[in-house]
Write a protein that holds these residues in place. Structure first.
Motif, PDB file in Angstrom:
ATOM      1  N   ASN A  81       0.818  -1.214   0.000  1.00 54.86           N
ATOM      2  CA  ASN A  81       0.000   0.000   0.000  1.00 54.86           C
ATOM      3  C   ASN A  81       0.854   1.268   0.000  1.00 54.86           C
ATOM      4  O   ASN A  81       0.512   2.251  -0.672  1.00 54.86           O
ATOM      5  CB  ASN A  81      -0.925  -0.004   1.216  1.00 54.86           C
ATOM      6  CG  ASN A  81      -1.983  -1.089   1.135  1.00 54.86           C
ATOM      7  OD1 ASN A  81      -2.125  -1.749   0.111  1.00 54.86           O
ATOM      8  ND2 ASN A  81      -2.711  -1.288   2.214  1.00 54.86           N
ATOM      9  N   TRP A  85       0.820   4.484  -2.756  1.00 60.31           N
ATOM     10  CA  TRP A  85       0.648   5.917  -2.524  1.00 60.31           C
ATOM     11  C   TRP A  85       1.833   6.719  -3.038  1.00 60.31           C
ATOM     12  O   TRP A  85       1.675   7.848  -3.519  1.00 60.31           O
ATOM     13  CB  TRP A  85       0.434   6.179  -1.029  1.00 60.31           C
ATOM     14  CG  TRP A  85      -0.926   5.791  -0.551  1.00 60.31           C
ATOM     15  CD1 TRP A  85      -1.247   4.832   0.369  1.00 60.31           C
ATOM     16  CD2 TRP A  85      -2.169   6.340  -0.987  1.00 60.31           C
ATOM     17  NE1 TRP A  85      -2.597   4.742   0.526  1.00 60.31           N
ATOM     18  CE2 TRP A  85      -3.194   5.667  -0.284  1.00 60.31           C
ATOM     19  CE3 TRP A  85      -2.511   7.320  -1.903  1.00 60.31           C
ATOM     20  CZ2 TRP A  85      -4.541   5.953  -0.477  1.00 60.31           C
ATOM     21  CZ3 TRP A  85      -3.865   7.615  -2.095  1.00 60.31           C
ATOM     22  CH2 TRP A  85      -4.852   6.939  -1.389  1.00 60.31           C
ATOM     23  N   TYR A 135      -6.728   4.371  -3.729  1.00 59.17           N
ATOM     24  CA  TYR A 135      -7.490   4.127  -2.505  1.00 59.17           C
ATOM     25  C   TYR A 135      -8.374   2.888  -2.651  1.00 59.17           C
ATOM     26  O   TYR A 135      -8.458   2.059  -1.728  1.00 59.17           O
ATOM     27  CB  TYR A 135      -8.349   5.353  -2.184  1.00 59.17           C
ATOM     28  CG  TYR A 135      -9.239   5.159  -0.982  1.00 59.17           C
ATOM     29  CD1 TYR A 135      -8.741   5.293   0.303  1.00 59.17           C
ATOM     30  CD2 TYR A 135     -10.585   4.833  -1.143  1.00 59.17           C
ATOM     31  CE1 TYR A 135      -9.551   5.106   1.416  1.00 59.17           C
ATOM     32  CE2 TYR A 135     -11.411   4.642  -0.051  1.00 59.17           C
ATOM     33  CZ  TYR A 135     -10.888   4.780   1.225  1.00 59.17           C
ATOM     34  OH  TYR A 135     -11.711   4.584   2.309  1.00 59.17           O
ATOM     35  N   ASN A 138      -6.265  -0.340  -2.678  1.00 57.84           N
ATOM     36  CA  ASN A 138      -5.682  -0.606  -1.367  1.00 57.84           C
ATOM     37  C   ASN A 138      -6.719  -1.099  -0.376  1.00 57.84           C
ATOM     38  O   ASN A 138      -6.413  -1.906   0.506  1.00 57.84           O
ATOM     39  CB  ASN A 138      -5.009   0.658  -0.821  1.00 57.84           C
ATOM     40  CG  ASN A 138      -3.675   0.936  -1.490  1.00 57.84           C
ATOM     41  OD1 ASN A 138      -3.098   0.070  -2.153  1.00 57.84           O
ATOM     42  ND2 ASN A 138      -3.188   2.149  -1.337  1.00 57.84           N
ATOM     43  N   GLN A 139      -7.950  -0.614  -0.503  1.00 53.82           N
ATOM     44  CA  GLN A 139      -8.995  -1.006   0.429  1.00 53.82           C
ATOM     45  C   GLN A 139      -9.671  -2.311   0.032  1.00 53.82           C
ATOM     46  O   GLN A 139      -9.940  -3.160   0.880  1.00 53.82           O
ATOM     47  CB  GLN A 139     -10.052   0.113   0.525  1.00 53.82           C
ATOM     48  CG  GLN A 139      -9.536   1.399   1.120  1.00 53.82           C
ATOM     49  CD  GLN A 139      -9.111   1.253   2.562  1.00 53.82           C
ATOM     50  OE1 GLN A 139      -9.733   0.535   3.336  1.00 53.82           O
ATOM     51  NE2 GLN A 139      -8.035   1.934   2.933  1.00 53.82           N
TER      52      GLN A 139
END
Length: 197
Positions: A81, A85, A135, A138-139
């Motif tokens: 993750n 980013w 996002y 990653n989630q």
């Protein structure tokens, strides 16, 4: 030379060799197209046939399986993750840099520039999409898929090269041509030449 107990080194050497050979082959094709004035379709199609023949000669027509875990990680793995980013931040910086440098190139070649607010809005919109994508993966998943990174870099690099080549290969700016065609002097000159004939 063989490295049976070093799969990471094997994968790095294999990928690096493939990228280097592809880069050199692309340079050769670009030289043939740009300087020898051979049609791009002919060059790329002929290169494809030539490379396919060379592959058959080297492999003797047999399939070489890539069943090492490291290669599976390249094709099916996920990035952490934090790396996702970092890639998002770098991508946003490159988006804004591309927008600014694109306006500078167009101004240098005397192209008509769109409003600054429009370029900013477009860049911010793409940045929001990048952040939303990172996002989401990653989630909902385990991070950015490993194959997405080289594919995205390849597409971005190709677009940048095509745009730069299109601008540099234009001997006279298109905007200047349009202005000369629509200018009163060129119109009166063309009328007088037709009347004299």
């Amino acid at each position: 030379m063989q490295f049976p107990d070093q799969p990471i080194l094997i994968a790095a050497l294999s990928v690096g060799t493939g990228i280097a050979v592809g880069f050199l082959w692309g340079v050769v094709q670009g030289y043939i197209i740009a300087y020898l004035r051979v049609t791009a379709f002919i060059v790329t199609l002929g290169s494809s046939w030539l490379l396919n023949g060379l592959i058959l000669l080297v492999t003797e027509g047999r399939t070489i399986p890539a069943d090492q875990p490291t290669f599976a990680q390249i094709a099916q793995g996920y990035l952490p993750n934090e790396i996702g980013w970092i890639i998002a931040v770098i991508t946003i910086i490159l988006l804004f840099y591309g927008a600014i440098s694109g306006r500078r190139r167009k101004r240098r070649y005397d192209f008509e520039l769109p409003p600054m607010a429009l370029d900013i809005a477009k860049t911010v919109g793409f940045s929001v999409l990048v952040v939303g994508y990172v996002y989401m993966v990653n989630q909902c998943h385990r991070g950015i898929q490993a194959p997405v990174l080289p594919a995205g870099a390849r597409r971005a690099g190709r677009r940048l090269c095509v745009e730069q080549y299109a601008l540099d290969a234009t001997p006279t700016p298109l905007a200047a041509i349009d202005r000369r065609r629509s200018s009163p002097a060129s119109t009166s000159g063309a009328t007088s030449s037709r009347s004299s004939c």
